[in-house]
Scaffold this motif. Structure first.
Motif, PDB file in Angstrom:
ATOM      1  N   SER A 100       0.824  -1.208   0.000  1.00 22.28           N
ATOM      2  CA  SER A 100       0.000   0.000   0.000  1.00 22.28           C
ATOM      3  C   SER A 100       0.859   1.260   0.000  1.00 22.28           C
ATOM      4  N   ILE A 101       1.936   1.253   0.783  1.00 24.71           N
ATOM      5  CA  ILE A 101       2.844   2.407   0.818  1.00 24.71           C
ATOM      6  C   ILE A 101       3.521   2.573  -0.543  1.00 24.71           C
ATOM      7  N   GLY A 102       3.977   1.465  -1.130  1.00 23.36           N
ATOM      8  CA  GLY A 102       4.606   1.514  -2.455  1.00 23.36           C
ATOM      9  C   GLY A 102       3.655   2.058  -3.509  1.00 23.36           C
ATOM     10  N   SER A 103       2.395   1.634  -3.476  1.00 22.22           N
ATOM     11  CA  SER A 103       1.397   2.144  -4.432  1.00 22.22           C
ATOM     12  C   SER A 103       1.182   3.633  -4.252  1.00 22.22           C
ATOM     13  N   TYR A 104       1.144   4.087  -3.008  1.00 22.40           N
ATOM     14  CA  TYR A 104       0.987   5.515  -2.722  1.00 22.40           C
ATOM     15  C   TYR A 104       2.161   6.306  -3.308  1.00 22.40           C
ATOM     16  N   LEU A 105       3.385   5.790  -3.107  1.00 24.86           N
ATOM     17  CA  LEU A 105       4.582   6.492  -3.580  1.00 24.86           C
ATOM     18  C   LEU A 105       4.716   6.495  -5.106  1.00 24.86           C
ATOM     19  N   GLU A 106       4.189   5.475  -5.770  1.00 24.17           N
ATOM     20  CA  GLU A 106       4.292   5.407  -7.236  1.00 24.17           C
ATOM     21  C   GLU A 106       3.623   6.599  -7.907  1.00 24.17           C
ATOM     22  N   LYS A 107       2.672   7.230  -7.234  1.00 25.03           N
ATOM     23  CA  LYS A 107       1.985   8.401  -7.783  1.00 25.03           C
ATOM     24  C   LYS A 107       2.906   9.607  -7.904  1.00 25.03           C
ATOM     25  N   PHE A 108       4.009   9.594  -7.159  1.00 24.00           N
ATOM     26  CA  PHE A 108       4.877  10.761  -7.098  1.00 24.00           C
ATOM     27  C   PHE A 108       6.092  10.678  -8.012  1.00 24.00           C
ATOM     28  N   GLY A 109       6.185   9.662  -8.830  1.00 25.97           N
ATOM     29  CA  GLY A 109       7.335   9.562  -9.732  1.00 25.97           C
ATOM     30  C   GLY A 109       8.590   9.215  -8.968  1.00 25.97           C
ATOM     31  N   LYS A 110       9.485  10.176  -8.836  1.00 25.65           N
ATOM     32  CA  LYS A 110      10.754   9.932  -8.151  1.00 25.65           C
ATOM     33  C   LYS A 110      10.775  10.731  -6.846  1.00 25.65           C
ATOM     34  N   PRO A 111      10.360  10.125  -5.739  1.00 27.58           N
ATOM     35  CA  PRO A 111      10.368  10.879  -4.484  1.00 27.58           C
ATOM     36  C   PRO A 111      11.789  11.156  -4.005  1.00 27.58           C
ATOM     37  N   THR A 112      12.030  12.385  -3.562  1.00 30.00           N
ATOM     38  CA  THR A 112      13.333  12.741  -3.007  1.00 30.00           C
ATOM     39  C   THR A 112      13.284  12.775  -1.487  1.00 30.00           C
ATOM     40  N   ALA A 113      12.073  12.818  -0.928  1.00 36.33           N
ATOM     41  CA  ALA A 113      11.906  12.758   0.525  1.00 36.33           C
ATOM     42  C   ALA A 113      10.528  12.172   0.815  1.00 36.33           C
ATOM     43  N   PHE A 114      10.445  11.405   1.898  1.00 36.79           N
ATOM     44  CA  PHE A 114       9.183  10.776   2.261  1.00 36.79           C
ATOM     45  C   PHE A 114       9.130  10.589   3.764  1.00 36.79           C
ATOM     46  N   ASN A 115       8.037  11.045   4.372  1.00 36.14           N
ATOM     47  CA  ASN A 115       7.788  10.851   5.799  1.00 36.14           C
ATOM     48  C   ASN A 115       6.605   9.910   5.937  1.00 36.14           C
ATOM     49  N   CYS A 116       6.730   8.913   6.794  1.00 33.03           N
ATOM     50  CA  CYS A 116       5.647   7.939   6.981  1.00 33.03           C
ATOM     51  C   CYS A 116       5.473   7.660   8.467  1.00 33.03           C
ATOM     52  N   LEU A 117       4.263   7.888   8.973  1.00 30.76           N
ATOM     53  CA  LEU A 117       3.949   7.606  10.358  1.00 30.76           C
ATOM     54  C   LEU A 117       2.940   6.471  10.411  1.00 30.76           C
TER      55      LEU A 117
END
Length: 188
Positions: A100-117
């Motif tokens: 689920s986290i990977g699917s969420y991040l795929e929307k952003f292309g190439k993330p340079t920073a990510f915070n996850c709680l």
């Protein structure tokens, strides 16, 4: 995608059983979202998230770790690696959490920073809190990345009456968050 644009993302996750009312983890998460959102110019800054999490009272088994890992992966594999960082902090996590986290991040292309709680209240008497703040730096080869992570983890013991009373006093007025693109509620 513009190579000069930085993509920064954040995600709040609550894991727990379905119930009649909001879980304590949902109330805490709602309060943390409110706190992080107070200053729109800093709401994706990892330090803002870390300071917000520090407001959770009576943390036990609190631990903070920092590390930098160099990896080689095609750009398409980067969201999965970042998701593994986020779920690696908590053992016994929901089996589809990393996906689920990977699917969420795929929307952003190439993330340079990510915070996850992640607030995991799978056990009624405990909340496991995991905050992961990631920074991604691309190497000279477009498939080489350096990932810096800061992870904070804590456990709240809800069977302790004083802890429960404090959580109710501080977070009791907050209702469960819903319908926000940066919030995910997972049932276990």
């Amino acid at each position: 995608m513009n190579p000069f644009a930085k993509t920064v993302a954040g995600l709040f996750i609550v894991v727990g059983p379905r119930g009649n009312g909001p879980l304590d983890a949902e109330r805490i998460c709602s309060a943390l979202i409110h706190t992080v959102s107070e200053d729109a110019s800093r709401n994706l800054d990892g330090r803002t998230w870390q300071n917000a999490v520090q407001m959770v009272p009576d943390q036990v088994e609190s631990a903070t770790t920092s590390q930098t890992v160099n990896c080689t992966t095609p750009l398409a594999g980067l969201p999965g690696i970042l998701a593994m960082f986020c779920t690696g902090a908590g053992s016994g996590s929901h089996p589809t959490l990393a996906k689920s986290i990977g699917s969420y991040l795929e929307k952003f292309g190439k993330p340079t920073a990510f915070n996850c709680l992640i607030l995991d209240q799978s056990e009624p008497a405990e909340i496991h809190l995991y905050l992961t703040c990631l920074n991604v730096t691309e190497g000279r080869n477009p498939e080489k990345f350096s990932i810096s992570s800061t992870q904070l983890s804590a456990t709240l013991n809800l069977s302790n009456k004083q802890t429960q009373a404090t959580i109710t006093k501080v977070f009791g007025s907050f209702q469960a968050t819903s319908d926000l693109p940066f919030y995910l509620r997972m049932l276990n």
